[in-house]
Design an enzyme around this catalytic site. Structure first.
Site, PDB file in Angstrom:
ATOM      1  N   GLY A   1      48.979  38.229  46.214  1.00 36.78           N
ATOM      2  CA  GLY A   1      47.645  38.531  45.687  1.00 36.78           C
ATOM      3  C   GLY A   1      47.621  38.867  44.205  1.00 36.78           C
ATOM      4  N   GLN A   2      46.411  39.108  43.699  1.00 36.69           N
ATOM      5  CA  GLN A   2      46.233  39.388  42.265  1.00 36.69           C
ATOM      6  C   GLN A   2      47.119  40.554  41.824  1.00 36.69           C
ATOM      7  OE1 GLN A   2      42.647  41.324  41.054  1.00 36.69           O
ATOM      8  NE2 GLN A   2      42.812  40.668  38.919  1.00 36.69           N
ATOM      9  N   LEU A   3      47.018  41.654  42.539  1.00 31.90           N
ATOM     10  CA  LEU A   3      47.789  42.844  42.193  1.00 31.90           C
ATOM     11  C   LEU A   3      49.204  42.766  42.772  1.00 31.90           C
ATOM     12  CD1 LEU A   3      46.898  45.579  40.820  1.00 31.90           C
ATOM     13  CD2 LEU A   3      46.916  46.497  43.125  1.00 31.90           C
TER      14      LEU A   3
ATOM     15  N   TYR B   1      34.028  45.587  53.414  1.00 27.76           N
ATOM     16  CA  TYR B   1      35.269  45.925  52.697  1.00 27.76           C
ATOM     17  C   TYR B   1      35.264  47.413  52.323  1.00 27.76           C
ATOM     18  CZ  TYR B   1      38.284  46.104  48.474  1.00 27.76           C
ATOM     19  OH  TYR B   1      39.211  46.431  47.517  1.00 27.76           O
TER      20      TYR B   1
ATOM     21  N   LYS C   1      37.681  50.407  53.599  1.00 25.03           N
ATOM     22  CA  LYS C   1      38.489  51.231  52.689  1.00 25.03           C
ATOM     23  C   LYS C   1      38.178  52.721  52.881  1.00 25.03           C
ATOM     24  CE  LYS C   1      41.086  48.229  50.686  1.00 25.03           C
ATOM     25  NZ  LYS C   1      42.525  48.252  50.977  1.00 25.03           N
TER      26      LYS C   1
ATOM     27  N   ASP D   1      54.024  37.754  52.527  1.00 26.04           N
ATOM     28  CA  ASP D   1      52.625  37.310  52.590  1.00 26.04           C
ATOM     29  C   ASP D   1      52.536  36.238  53.668  1.00 26.04           C
ATOM     30  OD1 ASP D   1      49.866  36.662  51.903  1.00 26.04           O
ATOM     31  OD2 ASP D   1      50.282  37.615  49.979  1.00 26.04           O
TER      32      ASP D   1
HETATM   33  C1  AKB Z   1      36.355  43.740  44.621  1.00 26.35           C
HETATM   34  O1  AKB Z   1      35.597  43.396  43.700  1.00 26.35           O
HETATM   35  O2  AKB Z   1      36.094  43.603  45.814  1.00 26.35           O
HETATM   36  C2  AKB Z   1      37.655  44.412  44.241  1.00 26.35           C
HETATM   37  C3  AKB Z   1      37.514  45.904  44.230  1.00 26.35           C
HETATM   38  C4  AKB Z   1      36.736  46.567  43.173  1.00 26.35           C
HETATM   39  O3  AKB Z   1      38.035  46.546  45.097  1.00 26.35           O
HETATM   40  N1  AKB Z   1      38.097  43.955  42.977  1.00 26.35           N
END
Ligand code: AKB
Length: 323
Positions: free
Chosen positions: A20-22, A148, A152, A43
């Site tokens: 991934g990106q990070l 999302y 989280k 991954d």
């Molecule tokens: C997103 O935009 O979903 C992520 C984040 C801020 O967690 N980059």
């Protein structure tokens, strides 16, 4: 002359979501820090140019995580796999399922295998309508509006639960949008702030999916990686927040990033075509209060918007072979 003494590391790290990106940049940073032989990247598939130890891991399957932990005698897990805010809205129940299932699997393997430390990324997406948008505090109310963000917010509480109930040392930060030249983001609301630099150096017009005045918290990749490593290196007793630490880099709107880019590319063209991601962004903070992170583990960001722009442009020009 003394013989060179090899550095022996007892730390063995498993990174889940290393493509991934990070994840891709963090994997590199960890390999440099503790030696490539002590880092296992994983991954759903292996990228052709990846060098080092790699395992195919679908983190929804606990047995493959357990196998990797046993095989490599893993002592720390960085769990970076997740479906992000914008992509997550396309299939909310699947997003919830994947984001939570993978977290539970990691927490359970970590608990049962005596893993020393776990890193779990959270996000500014945990905030919603009832948090103040300016200087949003660590303890601000969490009413996320995306699946999302909900996953989280729940994940942070599970991290804290595993710490309180089992003593598992799970550490977490709420990342802002991450901007880097090394990798591309996938499916987030803050992705525009990476794409825009690619368009600028290629001298193409950019279509922005946010309103021009929508301010969001952002962080440069170098700062995001440093924050992660500093948090993970901090003494256990300094970590007072066991849900997730607010983390700030800088904050800006699309029109501010455009002004910064126009200092280098005065003719850079942008049109604004806000879509559903604008509605997501509108509920997120503008700026973040990260004083708890500064107090507990000395967090201090270093990149301003203009410094990010300068570095992004220079590095992307090198990547695209542009003089
Ligand atoms: C997103 O935009 O979903 C992520 C984040 C801020 O967690 N980059």
């Amino acid at each position: 002359m003394l013989d060179k003494i090899p550095i022996m590391s007892d730390t063995k790290i498993l990174i889940i979501g290393a493509n991934g990106q990070l994840g891709s940049v963090l994997t590199k940073a960890l390999k440099e820090k503790i030696g490539a032989e002590n880092v296992v990247a994983s991954d759903l598939f292996k990228k052709d140019d990846f060098e080092g130890i790699f395992e195919i891991i679908d983190a929804t399957d606990i047995t493959v995580i357990q196998k990797a932990v046993d095989t490599y005698k893993i002592t720390q897990i960085y769990h970076l796999a997740a479906i992000l805010s914008a992509n997550g809205e396309k299939n909310p129940l699947r997003t919830w399922d994947i984001n939570m299932k993978t977290l539970f699997n990691v927490l359970e393997v970590a608990r049962l295998s005596g893993i020393e430390k776990v890193f779990y990324p959270s996000s500014i997406a945990v905030f919603g309508d009832n948090a103040p948008q300016d200087n949003t505090s660590q303890a601000a109310y969490l009413d996320p509006a995306t699946v999302y963000g909900i996953s989280k917010a729940a994940g942070e509480n599970w991290a804290q639960y595993y710490f309180m109930r089992y003593g598992l040392d799970v550490r977490s930060v709420r990342y802002p949008g991450v901007i880097g030249y090394q990798s591309l983001p996938g499916g987030g609301t803050t992705d525009y702030a990476v794409d825009i630099y690619h368009k600028a150096v290629l001298e193409e017009e950019f279509s922005c999916f946010l309103n021009k005045e929508e301010v969001l918290p952002m962080i440069f990749m170098e700062d995001a990686i440093r924050a992660t490593l500093e948090l993970m290196d901090a003494p256990k007793e300094s970590i007072k927040t066991r849900t997730s630490y607010n983390l700030a880099g800088t904050s800006f709107s699309p029109e501010e990033i455009v002004s910064s880019i126009r200092k280098i590319y005065p003719d850079f063209k942008v049109k604004y075509e806000p879509d559903f991601r604008q509605d997501i962004a509108a509920k997120w903070p503008n700026t973040i209060d990260d004083s708890a992170a500064s107090k507990d583990w000395n967090w201090k960001p270093s990149y301003t918007l203009d410094e990010i722009t300068k570095t992004m442009v220079q590095k992307l020009k090198e990547q695209y072979n542009i003089q």
